[in-house]
Design a protein around this motif. Sequence first.
Motif, mmCIF file in Angstrom:
data_model
loop_
_atom_site.group_PDB
_atom_site.id
_atom_site.type_symbol
_atom_site.label_atom_id
_atom_site.label_comp_id
_atom_site.label_asym_id
_atom_site.label_seq_id
_atom_site.Cartn_x
_atom_site.Cartn_y
_atom_site.Cartn_z
ATOM 1 N N SER A 172 37.363 21.527 3.163
ATOM 2 C CA SER A 172 38.611 20.780 2.989
ATOM 3 C C SER A 172 39.805 21.609 3.444
ATOM 4 O O SER A 172 40.731 21.093 4.084
ATOM 5 C CB SER A 172 38.786 20.358 1.526
ATOM 6 N N LEU A 173 39.787 22.890 3.127
ATOM 7 C CA LEU A 173 40.879 23.775 3.520
ATOM 8 C C LEU A 173 40.962 23.896 5.045
ATOM 9 O O LEU A 173 42.053 23.873 5.631
ATOM 10 C CB LEU A 173 40.693 25.153 2.884
ATOM 11 N N VAL B 138 42.367 20.484 6.395
ATOM 12 C CA VAL B 138 43.803 20.290 6.210
ATOM 13 C C VAL B 138 44.585 21.227 7.128
ATOM 14 O O VAL B 138 45.666 20.878 7.635
ATOM 15 C CB VAL B 138 44.209 20.494 4.733
ATOM 16 N N ASP C 41 37.114 15.050 3.588
ATOM 17 C CA ASP C 41 37.826 15.806 4.618
ATOM 18 C C ASP C 41 38.718 14.918 5.472
ATOM 19 O O ASP C 41 39.757 15.359 5.961
ATOM 20 C CB ASP C 41 36.833 16.542 5.520
ATOM 21 N N ALA D 95 42.284 15.288 3.460
ATOM 22 C CA ALA D 95 42.697 16.553 4.068
ATOM 23 C C ALA D 95 43.452 16.298 5.378
ATOM 24 O O ALA D 95 44.648 16.553 5.480
ATOM 25 C CB ALA D 95 41.487 17.450 4.310
ATOM 26 N N ALA E 280 47.795 15.389 5.471
ATOM 27 C CA ALA E 280 48.583 16.415 6.158
ATOM 28 C C ALA E 280 49.398 15.803 7.298
ATOM 29 O O ALA E 280 50.612 16.037 7.421
ATOM 30 C CB ALA E 280 47.657 17.504 6.693
ATOM 31 N N ALA F 256 48.146 21.795 1.449
ATOM 32 C CA ALA F 256 46.800 22.376 1.421
ATOM 33 C C ALA F 256 46.251 22.391 0.001
ATOM 34 O O ALA F 256 45.077 22.064 -0.231
ATOM 35 C CB ALA F 256 46.835 23.793 1.993
ATOM 36 N N SER G 133 45.236 18.869 -1.084
ATOM 37 C CA SER G 133 44.041 18.422 -0.371
ATOM 38 C C SER G 133 42.772 19.032 -0.954
ATOM 39 O O SER G 133 41.742 18.367 -1.056
ATOM 40 C CB SER G 133 44.152 18.775 1.114
ATOM 41 N N VAL G 134 42.857 20.302 -1.333
ATOM 42 C CA VAL G 134 41.671 20.984 -1.846
ATOM 43 C C VAL G 134 41.386 20.592 -3.286
ATOM 44 O O VAL G 134 40.244 20.354 -3.672
ATOM 45 C CB VAL G 134 41.843 22.513 -1.723
ATOM 46 N N SER H 56 41.443 15.983 -4.109
ATOM 47 C CA SER H 56 40.692 15.014 -3.307
ATOM 48 C C SER H 56 39.863 14.059 -4.158
ATOM 49 O O SER H 56 39.498 12.981 -3.691
ATOM 50 C CB SER H 56 39.782 15.732 -2.313
ATOM 51 N N THR I 244 50.136 13.284 -2.581
ATOM 52 C CA THR I 244 50.704 14.321 -1.713
ATOM 53 C C THR I 244 52.215 14.168 -1.583
ATOM 54 O O THR I 244 52.967 15.147 -1.702
ATOM 55 C CB THR I 244 50.058 14.254 -0.317
#
Length: 441
Positions: free
Chosen positions: A100-101, A104, A311, A315, A319, A342, A345-346, A349, A365
Amino acid sequence: MSVSATPQAPAKASFTFPFWAQIVTGLVLGVLFGWLARTQDVSWLATTLEKVGDLFVQLLKLAVAPLVFFAILVSVTNLRKVNNAARLASRTLLWFMITSLIAVGIGLAIGLLTNPGAGTGLTPQDGKLPKRTGSWLDFLTGIVPTDIVTPFTELNVLQIVFLAAVAGIAALQLGDKAQPVLTLAESILQLLQKALWWVIRLAPIGTVGLIGTAIASYGWDLIGKYATFTADVYIGSALVMFGVYPLLLALVAKVNPVQFYKGAWPAIQLAFVSRSSVGTMPLTQKVTERLGVPKEYTSFAVPFGATTKMDGCAAIYPALAAIFIAQIFDVQLTITDYLLIAFVSVVGSAATAGLTGATVMLTLTLSTLGLPLEGVGLLMAIDPILDMVRTATNVAGQALVPVVVAAREGILDKEAYAGASSSPLDETSPLDGRAAVAPAA
C-alpha cells in the motif's frame, strides 16, 4: 482365427468458449451497444443495458453480507490448522502495508508530475457533498455496531468483519464445544460460494450491461474532460500491477511473475468487470490456492485482503484525487499533507471494505487534509470507469501477498504454482475443484 478390432471414429473435439474470451466479448459488445445507444439516441437500449448491469451488481451484493461474515469467521478459525499462524497473520498484514505504501507513493509521484486538476475547466462550484462520508471518528466508532442486525441490513462491511472476527476468536477459545457451529458455518459458506459461482458465470452478460451503460451515459466527452486524471489512475494502477508486483514476485518471492498472472488472471478480469473485491473473493481464493498457497492460509489471507487490502481504491486513487481536488480548489499541499495521504492509505484502507466505489476512503483522506468534501462530487461522474481498474489492482494485490508470504515462509507449492491454469473457470468450479460442465457457446 483372429478378429480384428473395428476402428472407431475419433471423438469429435468439443469446442469450449473460454471464460476470458466471454468477458472480452462482453466488453466489445458493451462498447458497441453503448455507442449505439448514445449516438443513435436509442433509449430502450440504454435502459436495457442499465437494467442488465444493475441486476448483475445487485446479485453480487446480495451475497456480500453473509459471505463476508462466514468467510471471515471460517478464516479466523482456520488459522488453528496452520503452523506459525500468528507469524503468518503478522507477515500478511506487514506486506499489505508495504505494498500500500509503494502504491500511494506511485500515485503521489504521478499526480505531482502531471497536475491532473490543471486545464480541466472545472471549478469548485461544480462539486457537491457526497452522500457517504468518512472521518477518523466515524471510522473508529463505526467499527462496533449498535446491534447485530443493522450491519447486515445496511451492508456495513466493516462492522460485519468485526462481528465475524469476534465470533471466530470466541470459537477458537471454546475449542471442541464450538465445532458444531463451525461445521455449520463452513457448510453455509460453501452454499454461498456455490450460489455466487452461478452469478460469476453471468459476468459476460453483466459486462455488456455495465460497460454499455458507462459508454451510453458518459460517452467520450466526459472522459476527455478528465483525460489526465483518468490516464493517471490507469497508468498508476498498471505500474503497480505490472511493475511493482512482478518485481516483488521475482525478487522477494523468487517465482516467475508471468506464471502468477497466468494463474490469477480470471480473478483480475472479473474484478475489472464487477468492481467488487468481495464479489470476486471466492474466485480470488481459488486462483490463489491454484498458485500453490496452502488452502488453510489462503482461507484467512484472501477474505482478510478482500476487506482491507485496497492498493487501487485506498492508495493510488486517493493520492491522485487529493492532488486533483486541491488543484481545483486552489489549495497548496505541503510535504506534511503528502505524508498524511500515505498514512491514511496505509492505516485507513479498511474503511473501503471491498465494496464498489471508494467514496468513504476518499472523504476520509480529504477530511484528514482539510480539503473540501465537495470535491468528491467532481469525480462521481467518472467514478465507474475508474473503479474498474482500481478493483482489478485491489484483487491482484489480494492474490499477490499470500503468494509472497507463502514463498518466503517456505510453504508455497512450487509445482502447483508452475502448473497454474490461465483459465481455471473452464476446467473446474472455483469452489470445490470438481469438474464442471462447460456452458454451451
